[in-house]
Design an enzyme around this catalytic site. Structure first.
Site, PDB file in Angstrom:
ATOM      1  CG  MET A   1      -7.750  -7.168  -3.202  1.00 22.78           C
ATOM      2  SD  MET A   1      -8.272  -6.142  -4.575  1.00 22.78           S
ATOM      3  CE  MET A   1      -6.890  -5.023  -4.720  1.00 22.78           C
TER       4      MET A   1
ATOM      5  CG  LEU B   1      -1.070 -13.071   0.890  1.00 17.60           C
ATOM      6  CD1 LEU B   1      -1.316 -14.313   1.750  1.00 17.60           C
ATOM      7  CD2 LEU B   1      -2.083 -11.984   1.216  1.00 17.60           C
TER       8      LEU B   1
ATOM      9  CG  HIS C   1      -1.379  -8.814   2.836  1.00 20.33           C
ATOM     10  ND1 HIS C   1      -0.539  -8.741   1.751  1.00 20.33           N
ATOM     11  CD2 HIS C   1      -2.498  -8.127   2.475  1.00 20.33           C
ATOM     12  CE1 HIS C   1      -1.126  -8.078   0.761  1.00 20.33           C
ATOM     13  NE2 HIS C   1      -2.316  -7.672   1.185  1.00 20.33           N
TER      14      HIS C   1
ATOM     15  CD  GLN D   1     -11.141  -3.299  -4.409  1.00 16.41           C
ATOM     16  OE1 GLN D   1     -11.879  -4.001  -3.728  1.00 16.41           O
ATOM     17  NE2 GLN D   1      -9.967  -2.887  -3.959  1.00 16.41           N
TER      18      GLN D   1
ATOM     19  N   GLY E   1      -6.152  -2.866   7.427  1.00 18.23           N
ATOM     20  CA  GLY E   1      -4.936  -2.102   7.678  1.00 18.23           C
ATOM     21  C   GLY E   1      -5.157  -0.599   7.618  1.00 18.23           C
TER      22      GLY E   1
ATOM     23  CG  LEU F   1       5.970  -3.884   3.397  1.00 16.54           C
ATOM     24  CD1 LEU F   1       6.165  -5.378   3.660  1.00 16.54           C
ATOM     25  CD2 LEU F   1       7.154  -3.361   2.602  1.00 16.54           C
ATOM     26  CB  SER F   2       1.646  -1.426  -1.447  1.00 17.42           C
ATOM     27  OG  SER F   2       0.766  -1.530  -2.546  1.00 17.42           O
ATOM     28  CB  SER F   3       0.001  -6.214  -3.777  1.00 15.19           C
ATOM     29  OG  SER F   3      -0.450  -6.817  -2.596  1.00 15.19           O
TER      30      SER F   3
HETATM   31  P1  AMP Z   1      -4.918  -5.542  -0.206  1.00 18.34           P
HETATM   32  O1  AMP Z   1      -4.533  -6.969  -0.431  1.00 18.34           O
HETATM   33  O2  AMP Z   1      -3.935  -4.570  -0.736  1.00 18.34           O
HETATM   34  O3  AMP Z   1      -6.341  -5.256  -0.606  1.00 18.34           O
HETATM   35  O4  AMP Z   1      -4.872  -5.329   1.366  1.00 18.34           O
HETATM   36  C1  AMP Z   1      -5.570  -6.180   2.241  1.00 18.34           C
HETATM   37  C2  AMP Z   1      -5.518  -5.614   3.629  1.00 18.34           C
HETATM   38  O5  AMP Z   1      -4.158  -5.493   4.046  1.00 18.34           O
HETATM   39  C3  AMP Z   1      -6.131  -4.205   3.734  1.00 18.34           C
HETATM   40  O6  AMP Z   1      -6.852  -4.106   4.958  1.00 18.34           O
HETATM   41  C4  AMP Z   1      -4.913  -3.321   3.745  1.00 18.34           C
HETATM   42  O7  AMP Z   1      -5.124  -2.087   4.409  1.00 18.34           O
HETATM   43  C5  AMP Z   1      -3.919  -4.175   4.504  1.00 18.34           C
HETATM   44  N1  AMP Z   1      -2.542  -3.792   4.197  1.00 18.34           N
HETATM   45  C6  AMP Z   1      -1.969  -3.710   2.967  1.00 18.34           C
HETATM   46  N2  AMP Z   1      -0.694  -3.263   3.078  1.00 18.34           N
HETATM   47  C7  AMP Z   1      -0.481  -3.044   4.407  1.00 18.34           C
HETATM   48  C8  AMP Z   1       0.632  -2.561   5.155  1.00 18.34           C
HETATM   49  N3  AMP Z   1       1.784  -2.211   4.586  1.00 18.34           N
HETATM   50  N4  AMP Z   1       0.510  -2.472   6.501  1.00 18.34           N
HETATM   51  C9  AMP Z   1      -0.661  -2.815   7.106  1.00 18.34           C
HETATM   52  N5  AMP Z   1      -1.749  -3.271   6.447  1.00 18.34           N
HETATM   53  C10 AMP Z   1      -1.663  -3.389   5.111  1.00 18.34           C
END
Ligand code: AMP
Length: 294
Positions: free
Chosen positions: A35, A38, A42, A66, A154, A191-193
């Protein structure tokens, strides 16, 4: 093609034509759905993708399906220019960045749902009612649009990963689903957005989630009473500064069924301890595998 030399595609037809041209040349296509906004988590998926096929497609799409009413769809962080710059400099050769426009994904007459009631009704699915149906829908669309053989997700979103594996099996997508371990920052915080919503003081509290997951996990593998350990864990999360604990649960295997006993001899990587908490209205999730603690 040099490492920063990808094409940017904005419609399903452009995406499909691009993929078809590579497939007739015998290339193996790998999708990394995101999403955007990054971060290094990611990028760790890109490294897994680069080992799995010839051509990497990264999708960037904030999927409104979602999000439920009242969730953060409108304010979800977005910065496409920065994302493209990160991808250009990430050191992994990317063939295409797919940024589908909203009207191509969900036109005004859009009327289809995918429901995964069993796996999707547990854990995060109890409080986020539209979440996994929306994830399944967008992943199904992305698979059809990109025609990939392989996709990387992830373990950070562990329940999502299990649901996508189910979706692929149930609907015969023929896509190989690979997973990447959770990429953590200082203090172990995954890590997370959405971490961008948190103040520096809250980021310190946030890293307690991983610490308490590990502490509970160690006590469980040592043979302690699972219910007691999890109940103490919830109290510690609240005492540590989280506003609310959605769940702290031990589950087993693909079915994500909650268990209240841990069998060391049977742990071939199946037991997972998952947590979801709220901090300043921000929902954070994390999980660990118990076999790694043995
Ligand atoms: P998102 O952009 O948050 O929807 O995440 C996109 C993909 O990146 C998903 O498959 C997540 O599980 C993966 N992802 C997000 N954060 C992490 C992280 N800290 N470590 C590994 N994978 C991640």
């Amino acid at each position: 093609m040099a490492s920063g030399d990808f094409v940017i595609l904005r419609s399903p037809s452009a995406m499909r034509d691009f993929s078809l041209s590579l497939k007739v040349a015998g290339r193996v296509l790998v999708l990394v759905p995101t999403m955007g906004f990054l971060h290094a988590g990611h990028l760790s998926l890109l490294r897994v993708a680069s080992e799995a096929g010839d051509e990497i497609i990264v999708s960037i799409y904030v999927n409104r399906a979602q999000f439920s009413a009242g969730e953060d769809f409108e304010i979800y962080p977005r910065d496409l220019a920065c994302d493209l710059e990160i991808l250009r400099n990430c050191g992994v050769r990317i063939s295409a960045v797919y940024v589908p426009e909203d009207n191509f994904m969900y036109g005004s007459n859009f009327g289809t749902e995918i429901s995964v009631p069993d796996l999707g009704g547990r854990l995060c699915g109890k409080s986020r009612v539209n979440y996994f149906g929306g994830v399944a829908l967008v992943v199904a669309k992305l698979f059809h649009q990109t025609l990939v053989e392989v996709a990387v997700f992830g373990e950070k979103d562990y329940q999502q990963l299990a649901i996508i594996r189910r979706l692929v099996l149930d609907l015969d997508f023929g896509v190989e689903v690979l997973s990447a371990p959770i990429f953590r920052g200082d203090g172990g915080l995954a890590l997370s957005s959405r971490n961008s919503y948190l103040s520096s003081a809250s980021l310190v509290v946030a890293s307690l989630l991983y610490e308490i997951l590990c502490e509970c996990g160690r006590l469980i593998v040592l043979g302690g009473d699972v219910c007691e350990i999890l109940s103490d864990g919830r109290k510690k999360l609240l005492a540590g500064g989280f506003c609310r604990v959605d769940y702290l649960s031990l589950v087993y295997g693909w079915d994500l069924l909650e268990v209240d006993e841990y069998d060391t001899h049977n742990d071939v990587g199946g037991y997972r301890l998952l947590g979801a908490v709220y901090l300043d209205e921000v929902r954070l999730i994390d999980n660990i595998g118990l076999a790694n603690l043995l």
